[in-house]
Design a protein around this motif. Structure first.
Motif, PDB file in Angstrom:
ATOM      1  N   ASP A 298     -12.541   2.456 -13.173  1.00 13.36           N
ATOM      2  CA  ASP A 298     -12.878   1.059 -12.924  1.00 13.36           C
ATOM      3  C   ASP A 298     -11.656   0.244 -12.499  1.00 13.36           C
ATOM      4  O   ASP A 298     -11.761  -0.691 -11.703  1.00 13.36           O
ATOM      5  N   SER A 299     -10.508   0.591 -13.019  1.00 13.70           N
ATOM      6  CA  SER A 299      -9.293  -0.156 -12.750  1.00 13.70           C
ATOM      7  C   SER A 299      -8.813  -0.060 -11.303  1.00 13.70           C
ATOM      8  O   SER A 299      -8.027  -0.895 -10.855  1.00 13.70           O
TER       9      SER A 299
ATOM     10  N   TYR B 183     -14.256   7.112  -9.343  1.00 13.95           N
ATOM     11  CA  TYR B 183     -13.070   6.289  -9.516  1.00 13.95           C
ATOM     12  C   TYR B 183     -13.046   5.631 -10.879  1.00 13.95           C
ATOM     13  O   TYR B 183     -14.092   5.290 -11.433  1.00 13.95           O
TER      14      TYR B 183
ATOM     15  N   LYS C  73     -11.188   0.898  -8.669  1.00 10.49           N
ATOM     16  CA  LYS C  73     -12.350   0.807  -7.793  1.00 10.49           C
ATOM     17  C   LYS C  73     -12.207  -0.360  -6.823  1.00 10.49           C
ATOM     18  O   LYS C  73     -11.915  -1.480  -7.223  1.00 10.49           O
ATOM     19  N   GLY C  74     -12.402  -0.085  -5.541  1.00 15.41           N
ATOM     20  CA  GLY C  74     -12.289  -1.107  -4.526  1.00 15.41           C
ATOM     21  C   GLY C  74     -10.906  -1.243  -3.937  1.00 15.41           C
ATOM     22  O   GLY C  74     -10.735  -1.869  -2.881  1.00 15.41           O
ATOM     23  N   ARG C  75      -9.910  -0.674  -4.596  1.00 12.73           N
ATOM     24  CA  ARG C  75      -8.534  -0.734  -4.103  1.00 12.73           C
ATOM     25  C   ARG C  75      -8.021   0.630  -3.653  1.00 12.73           C
ATOM     26  O   ARG C  75      -7.273   0.723  -2.687  1.00 12.73           O
TER      27      ARG C  75
ATOM     28  N   ASN D 220      -4.286   0.615  -2.036  1.00 13.74           N
ATOM     29  CA  ASN D 220      -4.095  -0.700  -1.447  1.00 13.74           C
ATOM     30  C   ASN D 220      -4.039  -1.759  -2.534  1.00 13.74           C
ATOM     31  O   ASN D 220      -4.481  -1.540  -3.657  1.00 13.74           O
ATOM     32  N   SER D 221      -3.512  -2.909  -2.176  1.00 11.82           N
ATOM     33  CA  SER D 221      -3.418  -4.037  -3.105  1.00 11.82           C
ATOM     34  C   SER D 221      -2.823  -3.615  -4.438  1.00 11.82           C
ATOM     35  O   SER D 221      -3.353  -3.925  -5.504  1.00 11.82           O
TER      36      SER D 221
ATOM     37  N   SER E 256       0.822  -1.198   0.000  1.00 11.84           N
ATOM     38  CA  SER E 256       0.000   0.000   0.000  1.00 11.84           C
ATOM     39  C   SER E 256       0.857   1.250   0.000  1.00 11.84           C
ATOM     40  O   SER E 256       1.996   1.248   0.480  1.00 11.84           O
TER      41      SER E 256
ATOM     42  N   THR F 279      -8.720   4.680  -2.492  1.00  9.07           N
ATOM     43  CA  THR F 279      -9.681   5.542  -1.827  1.00  9.07           C
ATOM     44  C   THR F 279      -9.164   6.968  -1.828  1.00  9.07           C
ATOM     45  O   THR F 279      -8.054   7.231  -1.363  1.00  9.07           O
TER      46      THR F 279
END
Length: 132
Positions: free
Chosen positions: A62-63, A60, A65-67, A84-85, A17, A69
């Motif tokens: 798409d690439s 965000y 999103k979820g990782r 992150n990740s 991260s 913030t």
């Protein structure tokens, strides 16, 4: 004018991260939104994330999103990107960007009908390298 200074980039391994920071100065009173773009070697600059300066509406790619913030500290005129990740494909020069919210930009948006994050100011960029 708005000046943007990024920090926090570096070399990390996949899965690690990083937290990028961008401090804005100058005519920040008229800021409408701030965000991040990135440009990988040999590729076009692409949008990563943005956040409204009044309110907390975010967007965000798409690439990420979820990782990733995006967040902000209005009192410090600073925007952050928590990554992150991390993946090797995240390797790029990350640019902080700011969109002016003044009358001229508002009129431009009305006339052109353009929506989304449309930066007016750019930072110098900070390198993020993710090794596999």
């Amino acid at each position: 004018q708005v000046q943007l200074v990024e920090s926090g980039g570096g070399l990390v391994q996949a899965g690690d991260s990083l937290r990028l920071s961008c401090a804005a100065s100058g005519r920040t009173f008229s800021t409408y939104a701030m965000g991040w773009f990135r440009q990988a070697p040999g590729k076009e600059r692409e949008f990563v994330a943005s956040i409204r300066w009044s309110g907390d509406n975010t967007d965000y790619a798409d690439s990420v999103k979820g990782r990733f913030t995006i967040s902000k500290d209005n009192a410090k005129n600073t925007v952050y990107l928590q990554m992150n990740s991390l993946k090797p494909e995240d390797t790029a020069l990350y640019y902080c960007a700011s969109e002016n919210g003044g009358p001229a930009k508002a009129l431009s948006r009305v006339r052109t009908g353009v929506r989304g994050f449309q930066p007016d100011y750019w930072g110098q960029g900070t390198h993020v390298t993710v090794s596999s």
